[in-house]
Design a protein around this motif. Structure first.
Motif, PDB file in Angstrom:
ATOM      1  N   THR A 100     -35.157  39.715 -37.350  1.00  0.00           N
ATOM      2  CA  THR A 100     -35.463  41.123 -37.088  1.00  0.00           C
ATOM      3  C   THR A 100     -34.765  41.580 -35.812  1.00  0.00           C
ATOM      4  O   THR A 100     -34.235  42.694 -35.742  1.00  0.00           O
ATOM      5  N   HIS A 101     -34.754  40.716 -34.796  1.00  0.00           N
ATOM      6  CA  HIS A 101     -34.045  41.049 -33.554  1.00  0.00           C
ATOM      7  C   HIS A 101     -32.563  41.324 -33.834  1.00  0.00           C
ATOM      8  O   HIS A 101     -31.987  42.268 -33.309  1.00  0.00           O
ATOM      9  N   LYS A 102     -31.952  40.480 -34.665  1.00  0.00           N
ATOM     10  CA  LYS A 102     -30.540  40.690 -34.997  1.00  0.00           C
ATOM     11  C   LYS A 102     -30.356  42.018 -35.728  1.00  0.00           C
ATOM     12  O   LYS A 102     -29.436  42.788 -35.409  1.00  0.00           O
ATOM     13  N   ALA A 103     -31.205  42.305 -36.696  1.00  0.00           N
ATOM     14  CA  ALA A 103     -31.088  43.550 -37.452  1.00  0.00           C
ATOM     15  C   ALA A 103     -31.242  44.757 -36.530  1.00  0.00           C
ATOM     16  O   ALA A 103     -30.502  45.746 -36.644  1.00  0.00           O
ATOM     17  N   TRP A 104     -32.186  44.683 -35.583  1.00  0.00           N
ATOM     18  CA  TRP A 104     -32.388  45.783 -34.637  1.00  0.00           C
ATOM     19  C   TRP A 104     -31.155  45.929 -33.743  1.00  0.00           C
ATOM     20  O   TRP A 104     -30.689  47.027 -33.488  1.00  0.00           O
ATOM     21  N   HIS A 105     -30.649  44.790 -33.280  1.00  0.00           N
ATOM     22  CA  HIS A 105     -29.442  44.779 -32.441  1.00  0.00           C
ATOM     23  C   HIS A 105     -28.261  45.414 -33.175  1.00  0.00           C
ATOM     24  O   HIS A 105     -27.476  46.163 -32.594  1.00  0.00           O
ATOM     25  N   ASP A 106     -28.142  45.128 -34.462  1.00  0.00           N
ATOM     26  CA  ASP A 106     -27.014  45.621 -35.247  1.00  0.00           C
ATOM     27  C   ASP A 106     -27.118  47.106 -35.596  1.00  0.00           C
ATOM     28  O   ASP A 106     -26.115  47.719 -35.956  1.00  0.00           O
ATOM     29  N   THR A 107     -28.314  47.688 -35.483  1.00  0.00           N
ATOM     30  CA  THR A 107     -28.509  49.070 -35.938  1.00  0.00           C
ATOM     31  C   THR A 107     -28.858  50.068 -34.828  1.00  0.00           C
ATOM     32  O   THR A 107     -28.846  51.268 -35.078  1.00  0.00           O
ATOM     33  N   SER A 108     -29.163  49.597 -33.634  1.00  0.00           N
ATOM     34  CA  SER A 108     -29.578  50.492 -32.551  1.00  0.00           C
ATOM     35  C   SER A 108     -28.580  50.456 -31.401  1.00  0.00           C
ATOM     36  O   SER A 108     -28.294  49.383 -30.859  1.00  0.00           O
ATOM     37  N   ASP A 109     -28.075  51.616 -31.013  1.00  0.00           N
ATOM     38  CA  ASP A 109     -27.145  51.664 -29.882  1.00  0.00           C
ATOM     39  C   ASP A 109     -27.800  51.184 -28.595  1.00  0.00           C
ATOM     40  O   ASP A 109     -27.151  50.536 -27.769  1.00  0.00           O
ATOM     41  N   THR A 110     -29.082  51.468 -28.422  1.00  0.00           N
ATOM     42  CA  THR A 110     -29.800  51.017 -27.222  1.00  0.00           C
ATOM     43  C   THR A 110     -29.904  49.495 -27.202  1.00  0.00           C
ATOM     44  O   THR A 110     -29.616  48.860 -26.194  1.00  0.00           O
ATOM     45  N   ILE A 111     -30.284  48.912 -28.306  1.00  0.00           N
ATOM     46  CA  ILE A 111     -30.504  47.459 -28.368  1.00  0.00           C
ATOM     47  C   ILE A 111     -29.176  46.699 -28.377  1.00  0.00           C
ATOM     48  O   ILE A 111     -29.109  45.563 -27.910  1.00  0.00           O
ATOM     49  N   LYS A 112     -28.094  47.329 -28.835  1.00  0.00           N
ATOM     50  CA  LYS A 112     -26.761  46.687 -28.796  1.00  0.00           C
ATOM     51  C   LYS A 112     -26.358  46.313 -27.379  1.00  0.00           C
ATOM     52  O   LYS A 112     -25.549  45.419 -27.173  1.00  0.00           O
ATOM     53  N   LYS A 113     -26.894  47.016 -26.376  1.00  0.00           N
ATOM     54  CA  LYS A 113     -26.545  46.752 -24.970  1.00  0.00           C
ATOM     55  C   LYS A 113     -27.152  45.442 -24.451  1.00  0.00           C
ATOM     56  O   LYS A 113     -26.733  44.947 -23.420  1.00  0.00           O
ATOM     57  N   ILE A 114     -28.128  44.911 -25.158  1.00  0.00           N
ATOM     58  CA  ILE A 114     -28.858  43.743 -24.660  1.00  0.00           C
ATOM     59  C   ILE A 114     -27.967  42.506 -24.657  1.00  0.00           C
ATOM     60  O   ILE A 114     -27.389  42.136 -25.673  1.00  0.00           O
ATOM     61  N   ALA A 115     -27.897  41.849 -23.482  1.00  0.00           N
ATOM     62  CA  ALA A 115     -27.131  40.614 -23.342  1.00  0.00           C
ATOM     63  C   ALA A 115     -28.036  39.422 -23.042  1.00  0.00           C
ATOM     64  O   ALA A 115     -27.560  38.299 -22.929  1.00  0.00           O
ATOM     65  N   TYR A 116     -29.328  39.652 -22.908  1.00  0.00           N
ATOM     66  CA  TYR A 116     -30.287  38.567 -22.641  1.00  0.00           C
ATOM     67  C   TYR A 116     -30.894  38.077 -23.961  1.00  0.00           C
ATOM     68  O   TYR A 116     -30.854  38.785 -24.970  1.00  0.00           O
ATOM     69  N   PRO A 117     -31.451  36.865 -23.985  1.00  0.00           N
ATOM     70  CA  PRO A 117     -32.041  36.330 -25.208  1.00  0.00           C
ATOM     71  C   PRO A 117     -33.269  37.132 -25.661  1.00  0.00           C
ATOM     72  O   PRO A 117     -34.114  37.509 -24.849  1.00  0.00           O
ATOM     73  N   MET A 118     -33.339  37.374 -26.968  1.00  0.00           N
ATOM     74  CA  MET A 118     -34.473  38.045 -27.597  1.00  0.00           C
ATOM     75  C   MET A 118     -35.198  37.005 -28.455  1.00  0.00           C
ATOM     76  O   MET A 118     -34.721  36.637 -29.530  1.00  0.00           O
ATOM     77  N   ILE A 119     -36.336  36.543 -27.953  1.00  0.00           N
ATOM     78  CA  ILE A 119     -37.074  35.456 -28.613  1.00  0.00           C
ATOM     79  C   ILE A 119     -37.975  36.008 -29.709  1.00  0.00           C
ATOM     80  O   ILE A 119     -38.722  36.963 -29.492  1.00  0.00           O
ATOM     81  N   GLY A 120     -37.927  35.356 -30.865  1.00  0.00           N
ATOM     82  CA  GLY A 120     -38.847  35.660 -31.958  1.00  0.00           C
ATOM     83  C   GLY A 120     -40.061  34.751 -31.868  1.00  0.00           C
ATOM     84  O   GLY A 120     -39.930  33.548 -31.656  1.00  0.00           O
TER      85      GLY A 120
END
Length: 187
Positions: free
Chosen positions: A78-98
């Motif tokens: 889900t984190h990957k899908a959010w990263h791939d679809t949101s311009d805000t979340i695309k900026k994240i360079a830190y780990p997103m833990i599920g």
């Protein structure tokens, strides 16, 4: 129960980071300062504003030797899908833990059982793996990365200057206090 100075409990999880899925454990939090930043859910409203604010200030945290780990009860997919679809979340360079089982969220005491989500919990962990700062906000109240950065700087200062403490609103370079009998009643 106070979490201050308690050690992070063991965990193992998968995170989305730098376009890959990686394993993260409590051992990854040791040897450096870390921020574990819990939020309720991906694809929501306040959460992307907070995570985007952290992303915008991530370089400043890195200059201090701090790694940020965001955590929600969503999966790493889900984190990957959010990263791939949101311009805000695309900026994240830190780990997103599920944390789909809620194990990590429960370890930190921010699991909302009836909802299966995390409270807005912020934990600053020192290089020994001990929690130095805890902040928990209600779901509708977003956090401020610059205020977190100020608190991290204060925690690092106190850790490296035994016998000194940082007063309210302390900022890097400002005067600190050295508690003593002579100071009692003079502040």
């Amino acid at each position: 129960m106070s979490y201050i100075n308690s050690e992070v409990k063991p965990f193992k999880a998968t995170a989305f980071h730098a376009g890959k899925f990686i394993d993260v454990t409590e051992a990854d939090l040791k040897g450096k300062w870390s921020v574990v930043f819990f939020y309720p859910a991906d694809f929501t409203f306040v959460c992307p504003t907070e995570l985007g604010d952290l992303a915008d200030n991530y370089a400043e945290f890195k200059k201090l030797g701090v790694e940020i780990y965001s955590v929600s009860t969503d999966t790493h997919f889900t984190h990957k899908a959010w990263h791939d679809t949101s311009d805000t979340i695309k900026k994240i360079a830190y780990p997103m833990i599920g944390d789909p089982t809620g194990a990590i969220t429960r370890n930190f005491g921010v699991y909302i059982e009836e909802a299966g989500l995390a409270d807005r919990g912020t934990f600053v962990i020192d290089p020994q793996g001990k929690i130095q700062i805890v902040e928990i906000n209600a779901g509708g109240i977003g956090r401020d990365a610059l205020e977190l950065l100020r608190k991290v700087k204060a925690a690092q200062y106190v850790a490296s200057h035994p016998g000194e403490v940082c007063p309210a609103k302390w900022k890097e370079g400002e005067a600190t206090l050295a508690p003593s009998l002579d100071l009692v009643g003079k502040i």
